[in-house]
Write a protein that holds these residues in place. Structure first.
Motif, PDB file in Angstrom:
ATOM      1  N   ALA A 119      13.128  54.944  58.101  1.00 34.91           N
ATOM      2  CA  ALA A 119      13.016  56.339  58.025  1.00 34.91           C
ATOM      3  C   ALA A 119      13.807  57.290  58.936  1.00 34.91           C
ATOM      4  O   ALA A 119      14.373  58.166  58.592  1.00 34.91           O
ATOM      5  CB  ALA A 119      11.781  56.851  58.249  1.00 34.91           C
ATOM      6  N   PHE A 160       8.899  51.948  58.557  1.00 37.86           N
ATOM      7  CA  PHE A 160       7.626  51.953  57.809  1.00 37.86           C
ATOM      8  C   PHE A 160       7.894  50.574  57.261  1.00 37.86           C
ATOM      9  O   PHE A 160       8.542  50.555  56.357  1.00 37.86           O
ATOM     10  CB  PHE A 160       7.283  52.962  56.960  1.00 37.86           C
ATOM     11  N   ALA A 197      17.400  67.335  53.646  1.00 36.26           N
ATOM     12  CA  ALA A 197      16.653  67.597  52.310  1.00 36.26           C
ATOM     13  C   ALA A 197      15.337  66.554  52.778  1.00 36.26           C
ATOM     14  O   ALA A 197      15.032  65.739  53.437  1.00 36.26           O
ATOM     15  CB  ALA A 197      17.582  66.630  51.276  1.00 36.26           C
ATOM     16  N   SER A 198      14.414  66.949  51.651  1.00 33.90           N
ATOM     17  CA  SER A 198      13.304  66.275  51.673  1.00 33.90           C
ATOM     18  C   SER A 198      13.347  64.568  51.845  1.00 33.90           C
ATOM     19  O   SER A 198      14.411  64.010  51.168  1.00 33.90           O
ATOM     20  CB  SER A 198      12.434  66.473  50.305  1.00 33.90           C
ATOM     21  N   GLY A 199      12.841  64.119  52.660  1.00 35.95           N
ATOM     22  CA  GLY A 199      12.489  62.653  52.726  1.00 35.95           C
ATOM     23  C   GLY A 199      13.654  62.099  53.879  1.00 35.95           C
ATOM     24  O   GLY A 199      13.858  60.732  53.868  1.00 35.95           O
ATOM     25  N   CYS A 200      14.417  62.898  54.253  1.00 36.35           N
ATOM     26  CA  CYS A 200      15.610  62.470  55.086  1.00 36.35           C
ATOM     27  C   CYS A 200      15.074  61.944  56.439  1.00 36.35           C
ATOM     28  O   CYS A 200      15.935  61.293  57.305  1.00 36.35           O
ATOM     29  CB  CYS A 200      16.829  63.649  55.325  1.00 36.35           C
ATOM     30  N   GLY A 201      13.899  62.328  57.085  1.00 39.04           N
ATOM     31  CA  GLY A 201      13.548  61.508  58.173  1.00 39.04           C
ATOM     32  C   GLY A 201      13.062  62.547  59.241  1.00 39.04           C
ATOM     33  O   GLY A 201      12.684  62.257  60.302  1.00 39.04           O
ATOM     34  N   LYS A 202      13.356  63.935  58.823  1.00 40.61           N
ATOM     35  CA  LYS A 202      13.030  64.827  60.137  1.00 40.61           C
ATOM     36  C   LYS A 202      11.676  64.917  60.490  1.00 40.61           C
ATOM     37  O   LYS A 202      11.391  64.948  61.820  1.00 40.61           O
ATOM     38  CB  LYS A 202      13.406  66.228  59.727  1.00 40.61           C
ATOM     39  N   THR A 203      10.748  64.849  59.788  1.00 36.80           N
ATOM     40  CA  THR A 203       9.164  64.848  60.208  1.00 36.80           C
ATOM     41  C   THR A 203       8.902  63.536  60.942  1.00 36.80           C
ATOM     42  O   THR A 203       8.179  63.779  62.004  1.00 36.80           O
ATOM     43  CB  THR A 203       8.388  64.882  59.018  1.00 36.80           C
ATOM     44  N   THR A 204       9.359  62.634  60.503  1.00 34.93           N
ATOM     45  CA  THR A 204       9.216  61.210  61.318  1.00 34.93           C
ATOM     46  C   THR A 204       9.787  61.427  62.728  1.00 34.93           C
ATOM     47  O   THR A 204       9.151  60.906  63.527  1.00 34.93           O
ATOM     48  CB  THR A 204       9.466  59.891  60.636  1.00 34.93           C
TER      49      THR A 204
HETATM   50  N1  LIG Z   1       3.438  56.794  56.836  1.00 35.54           N
HETATM   51  C1  LIG Z   1       4.363  56.461  56.038  1.00 35.54           C
HETATM   52  N2  LIG Z   1       4.426  55.228  55.519  1.00 35.54           N
HETATM   53  C2  LIG Z   1       5.668  54.642  54.784  1.00 35.54           C
HETATM   54  N3  LIG Z   1       6.699  55.526  54.648  1.00 35.54           N
HETATM   55  C3  LIG Z   1       6.762  56.722  55.208  1.00 35.54           C
HETATM   56  C4  LIG Z   1       5.713  57.165  55.781  1.00 35.54           C
HETATM   57  N4  LIG Z   1       5.892  58.371  56.406  1.00 35.54           N
HETATM   58  C5  LIG Z   1       7.166  58.843  55.700  1.00 35.54           C
HETATM   59  N5  LIG Z   1       7.489  57.799  55.017  1.00 35.54           N
HETATM   60  C6  LIG Z   1       8.964  57.558  54.474  1.00 35.54           C
HETATM   61  O1  LIG Z   1       9.739  57.898  55.402  1.00 35.54           O
HETATM   62  C7  LIG Z   1      10.968  58.744  54.813  1.00 35.54           C
HETATM   63  C8  LIG Z   1      11.058  59.875  55.612  1.00 35.54           C
HETATM   64  O2  LIG Z   1       9.971  60.671  55.567  1.00 35.54           O
HETATM   65  P1  LIG Z   1       9.828  62.120  56.392  1.00 35.54           P
HETATM   66  O3  LIG Z   1       8.516  62.905  56.127  1.00 35.54           O
HETATM   67  O4  LIG Z   1      10.103  62.086  57.890  1.00 35.54           O
HETATM   68  O5  LIG Z   1      11.064  63.091  55.744  1.00 35.54           O
HETATM   69  P2  LIG Z   1      11.356  64.575  55.788  1.00 35.54           P
HETATM   70  O6  LIG Z   1      12.877  64.794  55.960  1.00 35.54           O
HETATM   71  O7  LIG Z   1      10.457  65.351  56.876  1.00 35.54           O
HETATM   72  O8  LIG Z   1      10.626  64.975  54.403  1.00 35.54           O
HETATM   73  P3  LIG Z   1       9.847  66.302  54.021  1.00 35.54           P
HETATM   74  O9  LIG Z   1      10.831  67.575  54.212  1.00 35.54           O
HETATM   75  O10 LIG Z   1       9.754  66.088  52.386  1.00 35.54           O
HETATM   76  O11 LIG Z   1       8.602  66.174  54.669  1.00 35.54           O
HETATM   77  C9  LIG Z   1      10.495  59.243  53.296  1.00 35.54           C
HETATM   78  O12 LIG Z   1      11.127  58.381  52.527  1.00 35.54           O
HETATM   79  C10 LIG Z   1       9.106  58.772  53.478  1.00 35.54           C
HETATM   80  O13 LIG Z   1       8.718  58.488  52.180  1.00 35.54           O
END
Ligand SMILES: Nc1ncnc2c1ncn2[C@@H]1O[C@H](COP(=O)(O)OP(=O)(O)OP(=O)(O)O)[C@@H](O)[C@H]1O
Length: 337
Positions: free
Chosen positions: A20, A15, A39-46
């Protein structure tokens, strides 16, 4: 040899300048239940969104059987990926009935009736078919979301924390049901979760993620028994570390010699899981029972050893009291880092 259903190689997502997802690679076999844990924010959803085609990767490749989902030349549209997506918030259309929601994505209209009946039976929704979404419970709505996903006959289902809005008992039941359906139908799946118990319960194999990277991939047993680092060990169960000096497969520690899983030398950290420790009364030992908690089938002991405190489990029938001196012996060789 069976070919993987999905091959992900060096997948990265940025991003702007923020990375990410950082060059992750893994393969998913047909019918396999896989989890991305972190953990939250580690990039799994992305990572999951990139596989679904909802996020454009900055590098790497995604192949699905002989089809390219993404590489330097290709970025296949999400609706051409034959992939189902189940979200945390169900994403149910509020103005459509349960049955209309389930059949929404079915392209071949002649198949609609048969598939609907099958899905209603499979997910136990028969009596709710004609209701509107606000007339059913959260657990039933999640079933509708699953039925709608399965109705399009995907070869791959991607799930982003799909159980986190449900109470623990319902979440476990639904998780087991879904796993059963995926296994029976031969559907491959990736579950994204921050919940270790959920990942262990659902997945045949899982990947532990941190800061956009995959730290280790393995079966739940491999990750629990043979974590590559103390950081990975700390994701799973009780992680207690003592220091030692290793030579080959043995380390000298404050509680005596300990057998190690691997051959190393020099200073090391040794992982002691509570259930891997045998506890024997021993007047010569300098390890002392500090606390005892009765937990029904077992007692949990807090033991003061020279450099730290350690938890260990014994049968609740074991006669032991606070102040007793004990010898601590790992039952099986321990992971060391
Ligand atoms: N559209 C976006 N623009 C900028 N940064 C983003 C965007 N989407 C995600 N991020 C950042 O990318 C990183 C990974 O986000 P992601 O949602 O993949 O994490 P996650 O492991 O799924 O967390 P969670 O369990 O909280 O959903 C985070 O630091 C988030 O802030």
């Amino acid at each position: 040899m069976t070919k993987p259903l999905l091959s992900i190689k060096d997948l990265s997502c940025h991003f702007a300048k923020f990375c990410a997802v950082d060059k992750i690679s893994f393969e998913l076999m047909p019918g396999e239940c896989f989890a991305l844990l972190g953990a939250s924010g580690c990039g799994k959803t992305t990572a999951l969104r990139a596989i679904a085609g909802l996020e454009t990767p900055s590098g790497g490749s995604i192949h699905h059987r002989d089809q390219t989902f993404f590489d330097a030349k290709t970025n296949l549209l999400a609706n051409l990926r034959n992939t189902g997506f189940i979200f945390q918030d169900y994403a149910i259309f509020p103005h459509l009935s349960i049955q209309e929601n389930i059949t929404f994505g079915i392209k071949d209209k002649s198949e609609k009736k048969n598939i609907l009946e099958r899905m209603l039976t499979l997910l136990g929704l028969e009596e709710h078919a004609k209701k509107m979404p606000h007339q059913v419970s959260g657990g039933q709505l999640q079933r509708v979301a699953i039925a709608r996903t399965l109705a399009i006959k995907p070869s791959l289902v991607l799930m982003d924390e799909p159980f986190s809005n449900l109470d623990a008992t319902l979440a476990r039941r639904l998780r087991n049901e879904i796993r059963g359906i995926f296994k029976a139908e031969g559907i491959s799946s990736i579950l994204v979760t921050h919940n270790q118990e959920e990942a262990f319960d659902f997945a045949d194999r899982l990947a532990v993620m941190e800061k956009g990277q995959i730290l280790q991939i393995g079966t739940p047993e491999e990750l629990y028994q043979q974590p590559h680092t103390s950081q990975i060990a700390s994701f799973f169960g009780h992680c207690q570390i003592i220091s030692g000096k290793a030579q080959g497969h043995t380390a000298t520690t404050s509680i005596g010699e300990i057998l190690l899983q691997k051959n190393i030398s020099g200073k090391c950290e040794i992982l002691l899981r509570p259930e891997n420790l045998r506890i024997d009364l021993s007047d010569e030992s300098s390890s002392i029972i500090k606390d005892i908690r009765f937990l029904g089938a077992r007692k949990e002991l807090t033991i003061q050893v020279p450099d730290t405190q350690i938890f260990a489990n014994v049968s609740s029938r074991t006669q032991i009291k606070i102040g007793d001196k004990v010898k601590i012996t790992p039952i099986e060789a321990c992971p060391a880092f």
